[in-house]
Design an enzyme around this catalytic site. Structure first.
Site, PDB file in Angstrom:
ATOM      1  CD  GLU A   1      -3.146   0.922   1.890  1.00 56.18           C
ATOM      2  OE1 GLU A   1      -3.518  -0.257   2.048  1.00 56.18           O
ATOM      3  OE2 GLU A   1      -3.867   1.907   2.112  1.00 56.18           O
ATOM      4  NE  ARG A   2      -2.411   5.371  -0.340  1.00 55.32           N
ATOM      5  CZ  ARG A   2      -3.338   5.793  -1.197  1.00 55.32           C
ATOM      6  NH1 ARG A   2      -3.056   5.956  -2.479  1.00 55.32           N
ATOM      7  NH2 ARG A   2      -4.560   6.038  -0.788  1.00 55.32           N
TER       8      ARG A   2
ATOM      9  CG  ASN B   1      -5.545  -0.248   5.580  1.00 59.56           C
ATOM     10  OD1 ASN B   1      -6.158   0.318   6.483  1.00 59.56           O
ATOM     11  ND2 ASN B   1      -4.991   0.416   4.583  1.00 59.56           N
TER      12      ASN B   1
ATOM     13  CE  LYS C   1      -6.615   2.774   8.461  1.00 60.11           C
ATOM     14  NZ  LYS C   1      -6.150   2.985   7.075  1.00 60.11           N
TER      15      LYS C   1
ATOM     16  CD  GLU D   1      -8.030   6.003   5.584  1.00 61.19           C
ATOM     17  OE1 GLU D   1      -7.251   5.050   5.455  1.00 61.19           O
ATOM     18  OE2 GLU D   1      -7.822   7.127   5.095  1.00 61.19           O
TER      19      GLU D   1
ATOM     20  NE  ARG E   1      -1.321   4.031  11.687  1.00 58.36           N
ATOM     21  CZ  ARG E   1      -1.919   4.398  10.568  1.00 58.36           C
ATOM     22  NH1 ARG E   1      -3.142   3.978  10.279  1.00 58.36           N
ATOM     23  NH2 ARG E   1      -1.313   5.202   9.723  1.00 58.36           N
TER      24      ARG E   1
ATOM     25  NE  ARG F   1      -8.600  13.274   6.924  1.00 56.50           N
ATOM     26  CZ  ARG F   1      -8.078  12.675   5.862  1.00 56.50           C
ATOM     27  NH1 ARG F   1      -8.592  12.891   4.673  1.00 56.50           N
ATOM     28  NH2 ARG F   1      -7.066  11.848   5.984  1.00 56.50           N
TER      29      ARG F   1
ATOM     30  CE  LYS G   1      -1.600   8.465   8.830  1.00 59.75           C
ATOM     31  NZ  LYS G   1      -2.330   8.412   7.555  1.00 59.75           N
TER      32      LYS G   1
ATOM     33  CG  ASP H   1      -3.245  10.962   5.127  1.00 55.76           C
ATOM     34  OD1 ASP H   1      -2.276  10.471   5.717  1.00 55.76           O
ATOM     35  OD2 ASP H   1      -3.928  10.333   4.292  1.00 55.76           O
TER      36      ASP H   1
ATOM     37  CD  GLU I   1       1.673   6.298  11.058  1.00 50.43           C
ATOM     38  OE1 GLU I   1       1.133   5.715  12.033  1.00 50.43           O
ATOM     39  OE2 GLU I   1       1.171   6.305   9.920  1.00 50.43           O
TER      40      GLU I   1
ATOM     41  CD  GLU J   1      -0.878   8.248   0.822  1.00 49.18           C
ATOM     42  OE1 GLU J   1      -0.387   7.828   1.880  1.00 49.18           O
ATOM     43  OE2 GLU J   1      -2.103   8.324   0.621  1.00 49.18           O
TER      44      GLU J   1
HETATM   45  C1  BDP Z   1      -3.493   7.318   4.069  1.00 49.79           C
HETATM   46  C2  BDP Z   1      -3.320   6.370   2.935  1.00 49.79           C
HETATM   47  C3  BDP Z   1      -3.958   5.035   3.156  1.00 49.79           C
HETATM   48  C4  BDP Z   1      -3.549   4.501   4.519  1.00 49.79           C
HETATM   49  C5  BDP Z   1      -3.919   5.502   5.582  1.00 49.79           C
HETATM   50  C6  BDP Z   1      -3.428   5.133   6.964  1.00 49.79           C
HETATM   51  O1  BDP Z   1      -3.877   6.979   1.783  1.00 49.79           O
HETATM   52  O2  BDP Z   1      -3.558   4.189   2.128  1.00 49.79           O
HETATM   53  O3  BDP Z   1      -4.159   3.284   4.796  1.00 49.79           O
HETATM   54  O4  BDP Z   1      -3.322   6.742   5.304  1.00 49.79           O
HETATM   55  O5  BDP Z   1      -2.433   5.725   7.387  1.00 49.79           O
HETATM   56  O6  BDP Z   1      -2.434   8.231   3.954  1.00 49.79           O
HETATM   57  O7  BDP Z   1      -4.027   4.306   7.627  1.00 49.79           O
END
Ligand code: BDP
Length: 682
Positions: free
Chosen positions: A149-150, A192, A269, A273, A306, A317, A341, A346, A368, A374
Site C-alpha cells: 500500500e502506497r 490495513n 488501526k 477508514e 493509531r 477532519r 501522524k 494526512d 508517525e 504518497e
Molecule cells: C493514508 C493512505 C492510506 C492509509 C492511511 C493510513 O492513503 O492508504 O491506509 O493513510 O495511514 O495516507 O491508515
C-alpha cells in the site's frame, strides 16, 4: 536464479567482457558501499570477549571494511544509562568502543565506519551517544499478496509464499542496513491488516524473519486486525470486553511469544477508514487498546494504537482525532502508546503539526512520519524529507510552557510518560535500489539517523548520506546537498504552497485535481473540501469563526493561528479563508504570492536538472542517468501542478497571472481529462 548451461556461459561471458556490469552501481548497496576498500583490519587487531551472533557481525564488518587502528569492543555495565548507546575513545593505536549491550557495540562499529567513509576524524575520538528514542521503528504497509500500500519500489521484500523454507539474502541485507543507522524495530505488515497474519503458518514465517533480524538488534511487531477473534477464531464478535475475546488474544499472544520470545507487540488501526475496532461494540479506543496491552504485558510487549481516525461528519477532519482521543487521556495502560501522524490530516507536503502532541499529558505519544512519498511524487520526485521531519520535531507545542517541542514531548526529555518511540512508513520494496528513486534512500537514512539522534541537522544528515552513497568530493557534495536541503520546500511550492493541502487527484494522490468534487463521494475525500476556493478567496477557515481547530492548540499558538496577521504565511491557507487581494508581508496580493510560489517551485526543479547534469563526472553512469530521467518527470509534473492549480484558481480570483512569470503551457480542460491508471481504495 536458475541458469541452464547456455545461460550460465552467457552470463560469465558478460561478466568478463564488461567489468562495469559486475561493478554496476545499481544502488543496491545503499550507503554501505565502501567503494575503495578491499579489506579491513585482521582479526588479531580486534579485541572482544564472546562470540554471539551480534559480536560476530561487528567483527565481520571491521574485518571487511575498517582500515584504521586496532579496535576493542567492551561490554560495560556501568554504561546502562546510555541504553543501546555507546562510548568511543581512541589513541593512535587503538579505538575502544564500550556499551552495556552487544547491539550498542555493533552500533559503535557502524559509527566509526561512517566516520571513515565520510572522511571525518578517526584519530581523536571521545564520543558518547545515547539514542533519542527507545523504539525506532519502520512501519511496512506490505500486504500478504506482496503488493505494498502506497509503495513505489516494487513488490514487498517479504516473500511470504517462499517462507519459511526459502530465505532471500535481502532479509539480512535489510536488517544490516537498518542496524547501520540504529533502527531497532519493524512492523512487517500493512496497518490495513489481514487477520491471516496471525494464522499459525504465517507466524512461522514471521519467526524466520525475526530470527534473521535478531542479531542486528531488530525486533518484529505486527499490525493486527481488530476483528481477528471473530474472523480467525470463529467467535461471535470481537468485543474487547467479551471474556472469550480476551482469552483468544491471550492464547494468540502466548503462541506468538513461544515462537518469537522477543516479539515487540501490536500496531493497530481501529475504527479508521472502514477498519474494525472497539467502537463497533460501543467501546472506546482505550477499551480496545487496554485489552491488548493486558495480554502483552507479561511478555513485555507494547501496543501502538493509531490516532488516525476521522469520519465523514460535518466536523473539520483536522479536528477529529483530537476530539476522539483527548477525553481518553489517562485511561490507557502504561504499555500503550498513541501513534500520531505528524499532521492532523494526512502526510501532506506541509501541515500544521497535530495538536494531539500538545495535549494528552498522561498518555505516551509517538510520531508517525511517512517516508514513502504518497503525497510527494511517489518515487519519481526528489524530495529530501529530513527538513519535514525536523519541522515537526522542532515545533513547540507549549504543552508545558515554552520549549515543549514535539521532540521533547515524545523522546522522554519532558518525563511525563513511560514509552518513547518514533515510527515512519517505509519506502522499501523489491527494487534493486530498494526505494525506487536513488535519492529516496536518503529518506530511509534520515529517519533512522533522527530516530537515533533527533538533534542532528538536516544538513549533517544529507552530508553524511551523500558522502557514503556517492562521493566525498566537495564539488559534488556541496551543490547536491543544497539541492536536497531545498527540495522539500520546492515540492511544497509547486504542489501546495501557503498552507494549501490535499488537492490531489482522488485515489492515487499523485497529480493535481483542485477541481475534484465527486458526486456522491464523502466530502472529506474531495479536494474542494480542503481549499474552499470561491469568489471571495481561498483556504480553510479554521479560526474561531470557522471550524475553530485553532482552539485545539495551546496558547499562544491558538491566538497566533487565529489571527490572519500573525499566522505564519506558510500555513496561511491552512488556517484562513483568505481574500484573493489580501496584502501579504511583501505587499503583494495573496493571488500574486500563490502564483510566484508555483513558479518558484517549477524553477527550483529546472535548476536541479542543471545542477545534476553538472556533476555527471562524479557519478557512475547508471545512477546518473536514473536520477536525470526522474528529474525530467519531476520537472514535467511541476509544470502540470502549476498550470492546473493556477488556471483552476484563476477561475475564482479572476486576476491575471503576474506578467513576469512563465505563462501556462497547458489548457485547463486538457488537464482535467488526465486520468492516471493508479487505482487505490481512497
Ligand atoms: C493514508 C493512505 C492510506 C492509509 C492511511 C493510513 O492513503 O492508504 O491506509 O493513510 O495511514 O495516507 O491508515
Amino acid at each position: 536464479m536458475n541458469f541452464n548451461l547456455r545461460q550460465l556461459a552467457f552470463f560469465l561471458l558478460i561478466c568478463c567482457c564488461i567489468p562495469s556490469f559486475v561493478l554496476a552501481e545499481d544502488g543496491s548497496q545503499l550507503w554501505l558501499r565502501f567503494p575503495h576498500i578491499k579489506q579491513g583490519i585482521s582479526s588479531n587487531q580486534i579485541f572482544v570477549k564472546g562470540n554471539s551472533a551480534t559480536i560476530n557481525i561487528a567483527k565481520k564488518e571491521l574485518i571487511n571494511y575498517w582500515q584504521g587502528q586496532a579496535v576493542e569492543l567492551k561490554t560495560d555495565t556501568s554504561l546502562k544509562s546510555l541504553k543501546d548507546g555507546f562510548k568511543i575513545t581512541s589513541d593512535p593505536k587503538k579505538i575502544t568502543i564500550s556499551s552495556s549491550t552487544e547491539i550498542g557495540l555493533l552500533y559503535g562499529v557502524y559509527h566509526i565506519l561512517r566516520l571513515q567513509e565520510t572522511k571525518a576524524d578517526t584519530q581523536n575520538l571521545n564520543i558518547t551517544e545515547k539514542p533519542s528514542y527507545d523504539v525506532r521503528i519502520l512501519n511496512h504497509w506490505d500486504n500478504l499478496d506482496r503488493t505494498v500500500e502506497r509503495g513505489y519500489a516494487g513488490y514487498s521484500l517479504w516473500k511470504w509464499d517462499e517462507l519459511p523454507n526459502v530465505i532471500s539474502p535481502r532479509y539480512e541485507a535489510y536488517a544490516r542496513a537498518n542496524a547501520s543507522i540504529g533502527i531497532n524495530s519493524v512492523v512487517l505488515n500493512n496497518v490495513n491488516a489481514s487477520p491471516n497474519i496471525l494464522k499459525k503458518d504465517y507466524l512461522e514465517k514471521v519467526k524466520v524473519l525475526a530470527d534473521i533480524f535478531r542479531p542486528y538488534g531488530i525486533k518484529v511487531y505486527l499490525s493486527v486486525n481488530f476483528s481477528s477473534p471473530k474472523v480467525l477464531g470463529n467467535l461471535e464478535n470481537s468485543d474487547p470486553l467479551n471474556k472469550s475475546v480476551k482469552v483468544w488474544w491471550k492464547d494468540k499472544t502466548s503462541e506468538i511469544y513461544k515462537l518469537i520470545p522477543d516479539f515487540g507487540g501490536f500496531l493497530v488501526k481501529a475504527n479508521s477508514e472502514g477498519q474494525p475496532g472497539p467502537q463497533d461494540y460501543g467501546r472506546t479506543h482505550a477499551d480496545g487498546a487496554n485489552m491488548m496491552a493486558d495480554v502483552l504485558k507479561p511478555f513485555g510487549g507494547i501496543v501502538m494504537w493509531r490516532a488516525f481516525v476521522y469520519n465523514p461528519t460535518p466536523e473539520d477532519r483536522a479536528k477529529q482525532a483530537y476530539n476522539e482521543f483527548v477525553p481518553l487521556d489517562g485511561k490507557f495502560r502504561d504499555n500503550v502508546i498513541i501513534q500520531i501522524k505528524n499532521g492532523p490530516v494526512d502526510f501532506q507536503p506541509r501541515e500544521a503539526f497535530s495538536p494531539l502532541f500538545g495535549a494528552m499529558k498522561k498518555t505516551s505519544k509517538m510520531v508517525e512520519f511517512q517516508i514513502t512519498q504518497e503525497y510527494l511524487g511517489f518515487s519519481n520526485h526528489l524530495v529530501f524529507l529530513a527538513p519535514l521531519f525536523k519541522e515537526t520535531l522542532d515545533s513547540d507545542t507549549y504543552a508545558f510552557g515554552k520549549g515543549s517541542s514535539i521532540a521533547k514531548i515524545t523522546d522522554g526529555t519532558l518525563k511525563t510518560t513511560q514509552l518513547s518511540a518514533i515510527a515512519a512508513v517505509a519506502n522499501i520494496g523489491e527494487d534493486n535500489n530498494w526505494t525506487g528513486h536513488h535519492f529516496a534512500q536518503a529518506n530511509w537514512y534520515a529517519f533512522g539517523r533522527l530516530a537515533w539522534n533527533n538533534d542532528l541537522t538536516s544538513d549533517h544528515i544529507a552530508d553524511e548520506w551523500l558522502k557514503q552513497t556517492f562521493t566525498t568530493e566537495t564539488n559534488f557534495v556541496n551543490p547536491i546537498k543544497n539541492m536536497m536541503l531545498t527540495s522539500r520546500e520546492t515540492a511544497v511550492d509547486y504542489m501546495m504552497p501557503l498552507g494549501l493541502h490535499h488537492i490531489f487527484a482522488n485515489e492515487h494522490h499523485y497529480g493535481p485535481e483542485p477541481w475534484g468534487d465527486y458526486p456522491g463521494a464523502r466530502p472529506d475525500w474531495t479536494p474542494v473540501y480542503y481549499h474552499k476556493a470561491d469568489a471571495n478567496g481561498l483556504g480553510f477557515d479554521r479560526t474561531m469563526s470557522g471550524s475553530n481547530a485553532v482552539s485545539q492548540y495551546n496558547s499562544p499558538l491558538k491566538e497566533i493561528y487565529n489571527n490572519i496577521n500573525t499566522t505564519p504565511e506558510n500555513l496561511l491557507l491552512w488556517f484562513h479563508h483568505v481574500p484573493w487581494d489580501y496584502q501579504m508581508k511583501n505587499n503583494k496580493s495573496m493571488w500574486d504570492n500563490l502564483a510566484y510560489k508555483y513558479d518558484k517551485g517549477v524553477k527550483g526543479v529546472r535548476t536541479y536538472q542543471k545542477i545534476w547534469d553538472q556533476v555527471e563526472s562524479y557519478v557512475d553512469k547508471e545512477r546518473f542517468f536514473a536520477v536525470q530521467s526522474k528529474l525530467k518527470i519531476q520537472a514535467k509534473d511541476a509544470f502540470w501542478w502549476k498550470d492546473a492549480c493556477l488556471l483552476y484558481f484563476q477561475g475564482f480570483s479572476k486576476m491575471p497571472i503576474p506578467y513576469d512569470i512563465e505563462r501556462p503551457i497547458h489548457e485547463l480542460e486538457d488537464l482535467k481529462k488526465i486520468k492516471l491508471n493508479m487505482k487505490h481504495h481512497n
